[in-house]
Scaffold this motif. Structure first.
Motif, PDB file in Angstrom:
ATOM      1  N   SER A 178       2.957  72.937  -9.097  1.00  0.00           N
ATOM      2  CA  SER A 178       3.048  71.456  -9.219  1.00  0.00           C
ATOM      3  C   SER A 178       2.688  70.908  -7.831  1.00  0.00           C
ATOM      4  CB  SER A 178       4.708  71.131  -9.352  1.00  0.00           C
ATOM      5  OG  SER A 178       4.692  69.882  -9.594  1.00  0.00           O
ATOM      6  N   LEU A 179       1.586  70.207  -7.665  1.00  0.00           N
ATOM      7  CA  LEU A 179       1.154  69.457  -6.684  1.00  0.00           C
ATOM      8  C   LEU A 179       1.163  67.998  -7.041  1.00  0.00           C
ATOM      9  CD1 LEU A 179      -2.107  71.571  -6.048  1.00  0.00           C
ATOM     10  CD2 LEU A 179      -0.118  72.009  -4.864  1.00  0.00           C
ATOM     11  N   ASP A 180       1.136  67.209  -5.920  1.00  0.00           N
ATOM     12  CA  ASP A 180       1.050  65.680  -5.995  1.00  0.00           C
ATOM     13  C   ASP A 180       0.366  65.300  -4.659  1.00  0.00           C
ATOM     14  OD1 ASP A 180       3.821  63.311  -6.191  1.00  0.00           O
ATOM     15  OD2 ASP A 180       1.845  63.140  -6.352  1.00  0.00           O
ATOM     16  N   PHE A 181      -0.835  64.989  -4.895  1.00  0.00           N
ATOM     17  CA  PHE A 181      -1.803  64.302  -3.993  1.00  0.00           C
ATOM     18  C   PHE A 181      -1.523  62.899  -3.860  1.00  0.00           C
ATOM     19  CE2 PHE A 181      -4.402  68.149  -5.304  1.00  0.00           C
ATOM     20  CZ  PHE A 181      -4.043  68.978  -4.252  1.00  0.00           C
ATOM     21  N   ARG A 182      -1.484  62.223  -2.469  1.00  0.00           N
ATOM     22  CA  ARG A 182      -1.175  61.066  -2.457  1.00  0.00           C
ATOM     23  C   ARG A 182      -2.619  60.376  -1.866  1.00  0.00           C
ATOM     24  NH1 ARG A 182       3.571  58.917  -4.743  1.00  0.00           N
ATOM     25  NH2 ARG A 182       4.817  60.922  -5.022  1.00  0.00           N
ATOM     26  N   ASP A 183      -3.536  60.841  -1.630  1.00  0.00           N
ATOM     27  CA  ASP A 183      -4.824  60.643  -1.102  1.00  0.00           C
ATOM     28  C   ASP A 183      -5.973  61.385  -1.128  1.00  0.00           C
ATOM     29  OD1 ASP A 183      -5.017  61.959   1.484  1.00  0.00           O
ATOM     30  OD2 ASP A 183      -3.537  60.653   2.327  1.00  0.00           O
ATOM     31  N   ALA A 184      -7.334  61.054  -0.970  1.00  0.00           N
ATOM     32  CA  ALA A 184      -8.359  61.968  -1.066  1.00  0.00           C
ATOM     33  C   ALA A 184      -8.315  62.990  -0.164  1.00  0.00           C
ATOM     34  CB  ALA A 184      -9.639  61.097  -1.148  1.00  0.00           C
ATOM     35  N   TRP A 204      -6.615  53.512 -10.214  1.00  0.00           N
ATOM     36  CA  TRP A 204      -7.744  54.360 -10.760  1.00  0.00           C
ATOM     37  C   TRP A 204      -7.722  55.562  -9.381  1.00  0.00           C
ATOM     38  CZ3 TRP A 204     -11.815  55.531  -7.191  1.00  0.00           C
ATOM     39  CH2 TRP A 204     -13.143  56.189  -7.930  1.00  0.00           C
ATOM     40  N   LYS A 205      -7.372  55.004  -8.235  1.00  0.00           N
ATOM     41  CA  LYS A 205      -7.508  56.117  -7.151  1.00  0.00           C
ATOM     42  C   LYS A 205      -6.144  57.136  -7.411  1.00  0.00           C
ATOM     43  CE  LYS A 205      -9.805  53.984  -3.366  1.00  0.00           C
ATOM     44  NZ  LYS A 205      -9.450  53.366  -1.953  1.00  0.00           N
ATOM     45  N   GLN A 206      -5.108  56.587  -7.763  1.00  0.00           N
ATOM     46  CA  GLN A 206      -3.867  57.487  -7.936  1.00  0.00           C
ATOM     47  C   GLN A 206      -4.012  58.278  -8.993  1.00  0.00           C
ATOM     48  OE1 GLN A 206      -1.346  58.172  -5.794  1.00  0.00           O
ATOM     49  NE2 GLN A 206      -2.560  56.806  -4.303  1.00  0.00           N
ATOM     50  N   LEU A 207      -4.530  57.668 -10.300  1.00  0.00           N
ATOM     51  CA  LEU A 207      -4.865  58.603 -11.550  1.00  0.00           C
ATOM     52  C   LEU A 207      -5.777  59.976 -11.031  1.00  0.00           C
ATOM     53  CD1 LEU A 207      -4.515  58.857 -14.481  1.00  0.00           C
ATOM     54  CD2 LEU A 207      -6.514  57.517 -14.784  1.00  0.00           C
ATOM     55  N   ASN A 208      -6.856  59.564 -10.221  1.00  0.00           N
ATOM     56  CA  ASN A 208      -7.558  60.644 -10.061  1.00  0.00           C
ATOM     57  C   ASN A 208      -7.053  61.600  -8.829  1.00  0.00           C
ATOM     58  OD1 ASN A 208     -10.733  60.580 -10.909  1.00  0.00           O
ATOM     59  ND2 ASN A 208     -10.226  58.200 -10.585  1.00  0.00           N
ATOM     60  N   ARG A 240       1.579  55.851 -17.539  1.00  0.00           N
ATOM     61  CA  ARG A 240       2.728  56.931 -17.654  1.00  0.00           C
ATOM     62  C   ARG A 240       2.435  57.844 -16.698  1.00  0.00           C
ATOM     63  NH1 ARG A 240       2.982  58.497 -22.698  1.00  0.00           N
ATOM     64  NH2 ARG A 240       1.911  60.581 -22.227  1.00  0.00           N
ATOM     65  N   VAL A 241       1.003  58.304 -16.648  1.00  0.00           N
ATOM     66  CA  VAL A 241       0.817  59.436 -15.898  1.00  0.00           C
ATOM     67  C   VAL A 241       0.855  58.917 -14.421  1.00  0.00           C
ATOM     68  CG1 VAL A 241      -1.370  60.698 -14.911  1.00  0.00           C
ATOM     69  CG2 VAL A 241      -0.921  60.507 -17.409  1.00  0.00           C
ATOM     70  N   ILE A 242       0.481  57.815 -14.144  1.00  0.00           N
ATOM     71  CA  ILE A 242       0.620  57.242 -12.682  1.00  0.00           C
ATOM     72  C   ILE A 242       2.245  57.229 -12.362  1.00  0.00           C
ATOM     73  CG2 ILE A 242       0.354  55.483 -11.285  1.00  0.00           C
ATOM     74  CD1 ILE A 242      -2.298  55.056 -12.720  1.00  0.00           C
ATOM     75  N   LYS A 243       2.957  56.761 -13.364  1.00  0.00           N
ATOM     76  CA  LYS A 243       4.281  56.736 -13.026  1.00  0.00           C
ATOM     77  C   LYS A 243       5.114  58.102 -12.869  1.00  0.00           C
ATOM     78  CE  LYS A 243       8.532  54.692 -14.865  1.00  0.00           C
ATOM     79  NZ  LYS A 243       9.285  53.943 -15.732  1.00  0.00           N
ATOM     80  N   THR A 244       5.059  59.042 -13.524  1.00  0.00           N
ATOM     81  CA  THR A 244       5.258  60.166 -13.958  1.00  0.00           C
ATOM     82  C   THR A 244       4.633  61.370 -12.553  1.00  0.00           C
ATOM     83  OG1 THR A 244       3.846  61.058 -15.722  1.00  0.00           O
ATOM     84  CG2 THR A 244       6.072  60.293 -16.018  1.00  0.00           C
TER      85      THR A 244
END
Length: 168
Positions: free
Chosen positions: A5-11, A132-136, A71-75
């Protein structure tokens, strides 16, 4: 083994994880190797950077894909098992990773990181540059979570990545 379970916040965090997997090796939990994932991620990033003449109808973008993406961005999670459109299926071969595919993905991630907008019309949703960035970044985390690194990073994780998994 379990999906990470990863959560990247930037490129930059995505790039650091790709390099870590490339140089440290990994165990593949799904169908795609690192180069194939990079090929797919590069293609989806290009859709947002380049836009498309083929767009879903406004009503679908507004009432279906828009709410799904929000929803993807929120969760900060994506569901697994969603079929990939034919044009986004990786073209990199199975087997050893192709360094050129990985480098092309990293170059596109850097371009996306530096994008300030406005972006061209996205084919499946109407998103702000930040959305768009967060979704990616979430999309990258979803796929890269299927690769379990052989080696732990020497230094602490970059500031833009959060992990919720235990040791592999």
């Amino acid at each position: 083994m379990q999906h990470r379970s990863l959560d990247f916040r930037d490129a930059d965090a995505v790039i650091a994880e790709i390099r870590h997997l490339q140089h440290g090796g990994y165990t593949k939990l799904g169908k795609w190797n690192l180069a194939q994932m990079c090929d797919h991620l590069r293609q989806t990033l290009r859709m947002g950077l380049d836009g498309s003449d083929r767009r879903l109808p406004w009503v679908v973008r507004t009432l279906v894909t828009g709410p799904i993406f929000r929803r993807v961005i929120k969760t900060r999670r994506m569901k697994s098992g969603i079929p990939v459109p034919k044009e986004l299926v990786p073209t990199s071969p199975d087997g050893p990773d192709d360094p050129a595919a990985i480098d092309a993905c990293i170059a596109t991630l850097q371009e996306a990181r530096d994008a300030s907008g406005p972006l061209p019309k996205h084919p499946v949703a109407d998103l702000t540059v930040d959305q768009w960035k967060q979704l990616n970044w979430i999309h990258c985390a979803h796929h890269l979570g299927f690769l379990i690194p052989h080696a732990q990073p020497v230094a602490e994780a970059p500031s833009g990545i959060e992990t919720a998994s235990g040791p592999p």
